[in-house]
Write a protein that holds these residues in place. Structure first.
Motif, PDB file in Angstrom:
ATOM      1  N   UNK A  93       0.840  -1.207   0.000  1.00 42.18           N
ATOM      2  CA  UNK A  93       0.000   0.000   0.000  1.00 42.18           C
ATOM      3  C   UNK A  93       0.872   1.253   0.000  1.00 42.18           C
ATOM      4  N   UNK A  94       1.956   1.234   0.767  1.00 42.40           N
ATOM      5  CA  UNK A  94       2.864   2.376   0.789  1.00 42.40           C
ATOM      6  C   UNK A  94       3.470   2.616  -0.596  1.00 42.40           C
ATOM      7  N   UNK A  95       3.853   1.542  -1.277  1.00 44.77           N
ATOM      8  CA  UNK A  95       4.403   1.682  -2.628  1.00 44.77           C
ATOM      9  C   UNK A  95       3.357   2.220  -3.598  1.00 44.77           C
ATOM     10  N   UNK A  96       2.131   1.756  -3.454  1.00 47.31           N
ATOM     11  CA  UNK A  96       1.054   2.249  -4.306  1.00 47.31           C
ATOM     12  C   UNK A  96       0.889   3.753  -4.125  1.00 47.31           C
ATOM     13  N   UNK A  97       0.957   4.218  -2.890  1.00 50.42           N
ATOM     14  CA  UNK A  97       0.825   5.654  -2.637  1.00 50.42           C
ATOM     15  C   UNK A  97       2.059   6.431  -3.101  1.00 50.42           C
ATOM     16  N   UNK A  98       3.249   5.885  -2.839  1.00 49.27           N
ATOM     17  CA  UNK A  98       4.474   6.602  -3.197  1.00 49.27           C
ATOM     18  C   UNK A  98       4.697   6.682  -4.707  1.00 49.27           C
ATOM     19  N   UNK A  99       4.211   5.703  -5.450  1.00 52.71           N
ATOM     20  CA  UNK A  99       4.373   5.726  -6.903  1.00 52.71           C
ATOM     21  C   UNK A  99       3.176   6.352  -7.602  1.00 52.71           C
ATOM     22  N   UNK A 100       2.340   7.042  -6.843  1.00 54.98           N
ATOM     23  CA  UNK A 100       1.216   7.764  -7.400  1.00 54.98           C
ATOM     24  C   UNK A 100       1.722   9.098  -7.963  1.00 54.98           C
ATOM     25  N   UNK A 101       1.061   9.602  -8.991  1.00 53.03           N
ATOM     26  CA  UNK A 101       1.535  10.788  -9.704  1.00 53.03           C
ATOM     27  C   UNK A 101       1.742  12.014  -8.799  1.00 53.03           C
ATOM     28  N   UNK A 102       0.826  12.359  -7.883  1.00 51.26           N
ATOM     29  CA  UNK A 102       1.089  13.556  -7.067  1.00 51.26           C
ATOM     30  C   UNK A 102       2.381  13.471  -6.257  1.00 51.26           C
ATOM     31  N   UNK A 103       2.702  12.301  -5.725  1.00 50.24           N
ATOM     32  CA  UNK A 103       3.944  12.166  -4.973  1.00 50.24           C
ATOM     33  C   UNK A 103       5.156  12.168  -5.901  1.00 50.24           C
ATOM     34  N   UNK A 104       5.029  11.579  -7.057  1.00 52.44           N
ATOM     35  CA  UNK A 104       6.157  11.568  -7.991  1.00 52.44           C
ATOM     36  C   UNK A 104       6.470  12.961  -8.522  1.00 52.44           C
ATOM     37  N   UNK A 105       5.455  13.793  -8.678  1.00 52.47           N
ATOM     38  CA  UNK A 105       5.686  15.142  -9.192  1.00 52.47           C
ATOM     39  C   UNK A 105       6.440  16.017  -8.195  1.00 52.47           C
ATOM     40  N   UNK A 106       6.426  15.640  -6.919  1.00 50.19           N
ATOM     41  CA  UNK A 106       7.199  16.383  -5.928  1.00 50.19           C
ATOM     42  C   UNK A 106       8.682  16.322  -6.278  1.00 50.19           C
ATOM     43  N   UNK A 107       9.129  15.187  -6.805  1.00 47.45           N
ATOM     44  CA  UNK A 107      10.546  14.982  -7.095  1.00 47.45           C
ATOM     45  C   UNK A 107      10.910  15.270  -8.546  1.00 47.45           C
ATOM     46  N   UNK A 108      10.035  15.913  -9.258  1.00 51.20           N
ATOM     47  CA  UNK A 108      10.331  16.292 -10.634  1.00 51.20           C
ATOM     48  C   UNK A 108      11.121  17.600 -10.623  1.00 51.20           C
ATOM     49  N   UNK A 109      12.369  17.515 -10.160  1.00 46.49           N
ATOM     50  CA  UNK A 109      13.214  18.684  -9.972  1.00 46.49           C
ATOM     51  C   UNK A 109      14.397  18.649 -10.937  1.00 46.49           C
ATOM     52  N   UNK A 110      14.950  19.803 -11.164  1.00 48.85           N
ATOM     53  CA  UNK A 110      16.196  19.891 -11.926  1.00 48.85           C
ATOM     54  C   UNK A 110      17.340  19.494 -11.002  1.00 48.85           C
ATOM     55  N   UNK A 111      18.376  18.955 -11.559  1.00 46.23           N
ATOM     56  CA  UNK A 111      19.543  18.617 -10.767  1.00 46.23           C
ATOM     57  C   UNK A 111      19.818  17.127 -10.787  1.00 46.23           C
ATOM     58  N   UNK A 112      20.898  16.764 -10.098  1.00 47.30           N
ATOM     59  CA  UNK A 112      21.307  15.365 -10.093  1.00 47.30           C
ATOM     60  C   UNK A 112      21.907  15.002  -8.743  1.00 47.30           C
ATOM     61  N   UNK A 113      21.770  13.742  -8.394  1.00 43.68           N
ATOM     62  CA  UNK A 113      22.392  13.177  -7.198  1.00 43.68           C
ATOM     63  C   UNK A 113      23.306  12.064  -7.684  1.00 43.68           C
ATOM     64  N   UNK A 114      24.585  12.226  -7.433  1.00 41.06           N
ATOM     65  CA  UNK A 114      25.592  11.263  -7.903  1.00 41.06           C
ATOM     66  C   UNK A 114      25.536  11.076  -9.418  1.00 41.06           C
ATOM     67  N   UNK A 115      25.190  12.131 -10.136  1.00 34.42           N
ATOM     68  CA  UNK A 115      25.142  12.078 -11.586  1.00 34.42           C
ATOM     69  C   UNK A 115      23.851  11.498 -12.147  1.00 34.42           C
ATOM     70  N   UNK A 116      22.916  11.154 -11.280  1.00 36.49           N
ATOM     71  CA  UNK A 116      21.626  10.590 -11.707  1.00 36.49           C
ATOM     72  C   UNK A 116      20.562  11.662 -11.467  1.00 36.49           C
ATOM     73  N   UNK A 117      19.664  11.883 -12.430  1.00 34.04           N
ATOM     74  CA  UNK A 117      18.597  12.865 -12.204  1.00 34.04           C
ATOM     75  C   UNK A 117      17.808  12.539 -10.921  1.00 34.04           C
ATOM     76  N   UNK A 118      17.376  13.580 -10.212  1.00 37.33           N
ATOM     77  CA  UNK A 118      16.702  13.422  -8.919  1.00 37.33           C
ATOM     78  C   UNK A 118      15.487  12.509  -9.035  1.00 37.33           C
ATOM     79  N   UNK A 119      14.701  12.695 -10.079  1.00 35.66           N
ATOM     80  CA  UNK A 119      13.481  11.903 -10.261  1.00 35.66           C
ATOM     81  C   UNK A 119      13.789  10.405 -10.301  1.00 35.66           C
ATOM     82  N   UNK A 120      14.747  10.015 -11.116  1.00 36.56           N
ATOM     83  CA  UNK A 120      15.105   8.596 -11.227  1.00 36.56           C
ATOM     84  C   UNK A 120      15.756   8.079  -9.951  1.00 36.56           C
TER      85      UNK A 120
END
Length: 83
Positions: A33-60
């Motif tokens: 259930x937690x995964x279902x909520x976390x992979x829902x579009x409103x939560x995913x759009x929170x992390x749709x940011x510019x930038x990278x962590x360790x060379x990987x885009x933040x979203x991924x």
């Protein structure tokens, strides 16, 4: 989803739940259930940011981090079940 996938999921869930203690089964349901909520579009759009962590885009990075943590939690629950 295809009917074959849902049938396979249902059969696998039934086999696991027949031999699994209720508390372990409940923990896996909570993780699902937690995964279902976390992979829902409103939560995913929170992390749709510019930038990278360790060379990987933040979203991924966030998606694969959540996925990795859920695998580790499921592994721990199932490991305790088979002890």
């Amino acid at each position: 989803m295809s009917k074959g996938f849902l049938t396979l999921f249902f059969v696998t869930f039934m086999v696991l739940s027949m031999s699994m203690k209720k508390r372990h089964e409940q923990k896996l349901v909570v993780v699902s259930i937690a995964l279902l909520l976390l992979f829902n579009i409103p939560f995913l759009l929170i992390y749709s940011l510019e930038g990278a962590i360790l060379g990987i885009p933040v979203f991924y990075f966030v998606i694969f981090s959540i996925w990795l943590v859920s695998i580790v939690i499921a592994y721990i629950v199932l490991k305790r079940h088979y002890e």
